[in-house]
Design a protein around this motif. Sequence first.
Motif, PDB file in Angstrom:
ATOM      1  N   GLY A  48      33.104   2.168 -26.286  1.00  0.00           N
ATOM      2  CA  GLY A  48      33.907   1.026 -26.713  1.00  0.00           C
ATOM      3  C   GLY A  48      33.404  -0.322 -26.245  1.00  0.00           C
ATOM      4  O   GLY A  48      34.182  -1.274 -26.142  1.00  0.00           O
ATOM      5  N   SER A  68      37.290  -5.717 -16.637  1.00  0.00           N
ATOM      6  CA  SER A  68      37.848  -5.489 -17.973  1.00  0.00           C
ATOM      7  C   SER A  68      36.957  -4.549 -18.778  1.00  0.00           C
ATOM      8  O   SER A  68      37.455  -3.677 -19.505  1.00  0.00           O
ATOM      9  CB  SER A  68      38.045  -6.813 -18.712  1.00  0.00           C
ATOM     10  OG  SER A  68      36.821  -7.515 -18.798  1.00  0.00           O
ATOM     11  N   THR A  69      35.659  -4.688 -18.642  1.00  0.00           N
ATOM     12  CA  THR A  69      34.714  -3.793 -19.319  1.00  0.00           C
ATOM     13  C   THR A  69      34.826  -2.389 -18.753  1.00  0.00           C
ATOM     14  O   THR A  69      34.821  -1.401 -19.493  1.00  0.00           O
ATOM     15  CB  THR A  69      33.278  -4.327 -19.173  1.00  0.00           C
ATOM     16  OG1 THR A  69      33.207  -5.635 -19.749  1.00  0.00           O
ATOM     17  CG2 THR A  69      32.277  -3.410 -19.848  1.00  0.00           C
ATOM     18  N   ALA A  71      37.437  -1.095 -17.422  1.00  0.00           N
ATOM     19  CA  ALA A  71      38.712  -0.542 -17.901  1.00  0.00           C
ATOM     20  C   ALA A  71      38.568  -0.001 -19.326  1.00  0.00           C
ATOM     21  O   ALA A  71      39.114   1.060 -19.649  1.00  0.00           O
ATOM     22  CB  ALA A  71      39.801  -1.606 -17.837  1.00  0.00           C
ATOM     23  N   ILE A  72      37.822  -0.699 -20.168  1.00  0.00           N
ATOM     24  CA  ILE A  72      37.586  -0.236 -21.543  1.00  0.00           C
ATOM     25  C   ILE A  72      36.799   1.073 -21.532  1.00  0.00           C
ATOM     26  O   ILE A  72      37.135   2.029 -22.228  1.00  0.00           O
ATOM     27  CB  ILE A  72      36.859  -1.318 -22.368  1.00  0.00           C
ATOM     28  CG1 ILE A  72      37.786  -2.506 -22.608  1.00  0.00           C
ATOM     29  CG2 ILE A  72      36.344  -0.745 -23.698  1.00  0.00           C
ATOM     30  CD1 ILE A  72      37.087  -3.736 -23.156  1.00  0.00           C
ATOM     31  N   CYS A  74      36.605   3.278 -19.155  1.00  0.00           N
ATOM     32  CA  CYS A  74      37.485   4.336 -18.647  1.00  0.00           C
ATOM     33  C   CYS A  74      38.493   4.772 -19.707  1.00  0.00           C
ATOM     34  O   CYS A  74      38.779   5.972 -19.843  1.00  0.00           O
ATOM     35  CB  CYS A  74      38.204   3.876 -17.383  1.00  0.00           C
ATOM     36  SG  CYS A  74      37.107   3.775 -15.954  1.00  0.00           S
ATOM     37  N   PHE A  75      39.014   3.830 -20.471  1.00  0.00           N
ATOM     38  CA  PHE A  75      39.939   4.165 -21.550  1.00  0.00           C
ATOM     39  C   PHE A  75      39.270   5.119 -22.540  1.00  0.00           C
ATOM     40  O   PHE A  75      39.844   6.137 -22.926  1.00  0.00           O
ATOM     41  CB  PHE A  75      40.410   2.888 -22.261  1.00  0.00           C
ATOM     42  CG  PHE A  75      41.245   3.154 -23.476  1.00  0.00           C
ATOM     43  CD1 PHE A  75      42.593   3.446 -23.352  1.00  0.00           C
ATOM     44  CD2 PHE A  75      40.682   3.112 -24.742  1.00  0.00           C
ATOM     45  CE1 PHE A  75      43.374   3.700 -24.481  1.00  0.00           C
ATOM     46  CE2 PHE A  75      41.446   3.373 -25.870  1.00  0.00           C
ATOM     47  CZ  PHE A  75      42.794   3.663 -25.743  1.00  0.00           C
ATOM     48  N   TYR A  76      38.044   4.790 -22.933  1.00  0.00           N
ATOM     49  CA  TYR A  76      37.330   5.631 -23.892  1.00  0.00           C
ATOM     50  C   TYR A  76      36.899   6.970 -23.292  1.00  0.00           C
ATOM     51  O   TYR A  76      36.729   7.941 -24.015  1.00  0.00           O
ATOM     52  CB  TYR A  76      36.129   4.885 -24.483  1.00  0.00           C
ATOM     53  CG  TYR A  76      36.526   3.977 -25.619  1.00  0.00           C
ATOM     54  CD1 TYR A  76      36.449   4.404 -26.931  1.00  0.00           C
ATOM     55  CD2 TYR A  76      37.018   2.697 -25.379  1.00  0.00           C
ATOM     56  CE1 TYR A  76      36.835   3.589 -27.983  1.00  0.00           C
ATOM     57  CE2 TYR A  76      37.406   1.867 -26.414  1.00  0.00           C
ATOM     58  CZ  TYR A  76      37.317   2.322 -27.713  1.00  0.00           C
ATOM     59  OH  TYR A  76      37.712   1.516 -28.754  1.00  0.00           O
ATOM     60  N   LYS A  77      36.741   7.024 -21.976  1.00  0.00           N
ATOM     61  CA  LYS A  77      36.426   8.291 -21.303  1.00  0.00           C
ATOM     62  C   LYS A  77      37.698   9.062 -20.956  1.00  0.00           C
ATOM     63  O   LYS A  77      37.640  10.158 -20.417  1.00  0.00           O
ATOM     64  CB  LYS A  77      35.601   8.045 -20.030  1.00  0.00           C
ATOM     65  CG  LYS A  77      34.194   7.546 -20.278  1.00  0.00           C
ATOM     66  CD  LYS A  77      33.368   8.484 -21.122  1.00  0.00           C
ATOM     67  CE  LYS A  77      32.919   9.700 -20.350  1.00  0.00           C
ATOM     68  NZ  LYS A  77      32.036  10.573 -21.138  1.00  0.00           N
ATOM     69  N   LYS A  78      38.837   8.456 -21.277  1.00  0.00           N
ATOM     70  CA  LYS A  78      40.152   9.075 -21.055  1.00  0.00           C
ATOM     71  C   LYS A  78      40.432   9.372 -19.584  1.00  0.00           C
ATOM     72  O   LYS A  78      40.961  10.423 -19.230  1.00  0.00           O
ATOM     73  CB  LYS A  78      40.297  10.342 -21.899  1.00  0.00           C
ATOM     74  CG  LYS A  78      40.280  10.073 -23.398  1.00  0.00           C
ATOM     75  CD  LYS A  78      40.476  11.352 -24.180  1.00  0.00           C
ATOM     76  CE  LYS A  78      40.701  11.095 -25.638  1.00  0.00           C
ATOM     77  NZ  LYS A  78      39.638  10.709 -26.448  1.00  0.00           N
ATOM     78  N   ALA A  80      41.864   7.224 -15.905  1.00  0.00           N
ATOM     79  CA  ALA A  80      42.441   5.998 -15.351  1.00  0.00           C
ATOM     80  C   ALA A  80      41.380   5.274 -14.526  1.00  0.00           C
ATOM     81  O   ALA A  80      40.489   5.907 -13.953  1.00  0.00           O
ATOM     82  CB  ALA A  80      43.646   6.334 -14.471  1.00  0.00           C
ATOM     83  N   LEU A  81      41.495   3.976 -14.487  1.00  0.00           N
ATOM     84  CA  LEU A  81      40.570   3.175 -13.687  1.00  0.00           C
ATOM     85  C   LEU A  81      40.603   3.625 -12.226  1.00  0.00           C
ATOM     86  O   LEU A  81      39.561   3.729 -11.574  1.00  0.00           O
ATOM     87  CB  LEU A  81      40.935   1.692 -13.822  1.00  0.00           C
ATOM     88  CG  LEU A  81      39.945   0.667 -13.309  1.00  0.00           C
ATOM     89  CD1 LEU A  81      38.576   0.835 -13.952  1.00  0.00           C
ATOM     90  CD2 LEU A  81      40.475  -0.734 -13.576  1.00  0.00           C
TER      91      LEU A  81
END
Length: 108
Positions: A48, A68-69, A71-72, A74-78, A80-81
């Motif tokens: 992402g 912020s990058t 966090a993105i 980590c979001f795509y890797k499913k 949590a930060l």
Amino acid sequence: MASKTNNKSSDTKKEAVVFLLDQFICDYIRNEWLQVNEPVLPQAQELGVHRHIIKKIIEDRPYRVPISTLAIICFYKKIALSDFFKLIEAKYGSRINDDFILKTKKDA
């Protein structure tokens, strides 16, 4: 009174502080989530982020990944930060401190 001026030539070098933690973050992403010999664009899309970020991480040079990058990614890797930082701590725990290196690059 003469003022002190700083004449910079085109070969002047800049120094930037890069904390070892930044390097550990890039190392982890590079070694665990990226394939260095694979095309960058599909990997960037999978995480992402823009392909230039993946290139910077793959280069194995100090790079300060914005939170912020991260966090993105980590979001795509499913994950949590906070879990990502637990992975970093598990892998590099005894080496994590507030040390830094000076990154030097020439002005363009």
